[in-house]
Design a protein around this motif. Structure first.
Motif, PDB file in Angstrom:
ATOM      1  N   THR A 136      -0.340  -3.668  -7.688  1.00  0.00           N
ATOM      2  CA  THR A 136       0.850  -3.660  -6.831  1.00  0.00           C
ATOM      3  C   THR A 136       1.954  -2.808  -7.441  1.00  0.00           C
ATOM      4  O   THR A 136       2.745  -2.216  -6.708  1.00  0.00           O
ATOM      5  N   ASP A 140       3.960  -0.029  -5.454  1.00  0.00           N
ATOM      6  CA  ASP A 140       5.417  -0.161  -5.391  1.00  0.00           C
ATOM      7  C   ASP A 140       6.104   1.079  -5.953  1.00  0.00           C
ATOM      8  O   ASP A 140       7.118   1.535  -5.420  1.00  0.00           O
ATOM      9  N   TYR A 171      -4.526   2.057   2.349  1.00  0.00           N
ATOM     10  CA  TYR A 171      -4.022   0.692   2.241  1.00  0.00           C
ATOM     11  C   TYR A 171      -3.949   0.063   3.627  1.00  0.00           C
ATOM     12  O   TYR A 171      -3.797   0.748   4.632  1.00  0.00           O
ATOM     13  N   GLN A 175      -0.683  -4.669   3.297  1.00  0.00           N
ATOM     14  CA  GLN A 175      -0.336  -4.224   1.940  1.00  0.00           C
ATOM     15  C   GLN A 175       0.864  -3.279   1.980  1.00  0.00           C
ATOM     16  O   GLN A 175       1.761  -3.350   1.133  1.00  0.00           O
ATOM     17  N   SER A 179       4.449  -4.180   0.215  1.00  0.00           N
ATOM     18  CA  SER A 179       4.964  -3.337  -0.856  1.00  0.00           C
ATOM     19  C   SER A 179       6.362  -2.827  -0.516  1.00  0.00           C
ATOM     20  O   SER A 179       7.263  -2.847  -1.355  1.00  0.00           O
TER      21      SER A 179
END
Length: 191
Positions: A136, A140, A171, A175, A179
């Motif tokens: 993640t 991010d 993705y 997701q 994010s």
């Protein structure tokens, strides 16, 4: 460019094209052991530059004028000794694309498919090389960098553009939105 330089450049290009044409014709005429040896040597030259799938190597040998009769035994031998290995190539490509471009899912599968890899090899490589839980932090960071370039754009457009970017990288929508929410929360907390 001066006229004389232009003429020289044209002559060099013509000579190079002529050499390629003669090499193609010579390769096309090769048969038997001599043809297999020449195809193997050409394949090794191709693989010296960078790793390739069997399919990519076959295509490049065909472009160089070799026939299927000499390509097949040459590639079989390279696979047999482990120089050409689609599974190793797929795993390496999955690691590289995930690390450098944060590709996952559909986007990564599509890229591997374009390289001529078998769907089962692709699935095995993705299963072996992608982490169970996607990083993640990496996603991010990607979102945060994109947000920096979109500071002057209204929030709705930012959302659309960032989610689209993440979808193109493979993705899921969930997701992507998660994010984006995490990054916006971090930014709000920091202000």
């Amino acid at each position: 460019m001066f006229p004389e330089e232009e003429t020289n450049e044209r002559r060099r290009r013509h000579q190079a094209a002529e050499r390629r044409r003669r090499r193609w014709e010579n390769n096309r005429a090769l048969t038997g052991e001599a043809g297999v040896a020449a195809a193997k040597e050409a394949a090794l030259t191709i693989l010296d530059r960078c790793d390739q799938s069997v399919s990519q190597c076959r295509s490049k040998l065909l472009e160089r004028g070799f026939t299927d009769e000499v390509i097949d035994p040459a590639l079989e031998r390279l696979v047999e000794v482990g120089i050409l290995d689609d599974e190793r190539y797929a795993r390496s490509l999955v690691r590289a694309r995930y690390a450098s471009r944060a590709l996952v899912g559909r986007a990564l599968k599509e890229e591997l498919r374009r390289k001529g890899l078998d769907p089962q090899v692709i699935d095995l490589a993705m299963e072996a090389e992608l982490p169970e839980q996607l990083d993640t932090e990496m996603v991010d960071d990607l979102v945060q960098r994109k947000l920096l370039t979109l500071q002057q754009v209204e929030e709705e457009k930012q959302t659309r553009r960032i989610v689209s970017m993440l979808l193109r990288r493979g993705y899921s929508p969930a997701q992507a939105f998660a994010s984006l929410s995490r990054v916006r929360e971090k930014i709000e907390e920091g202000q």
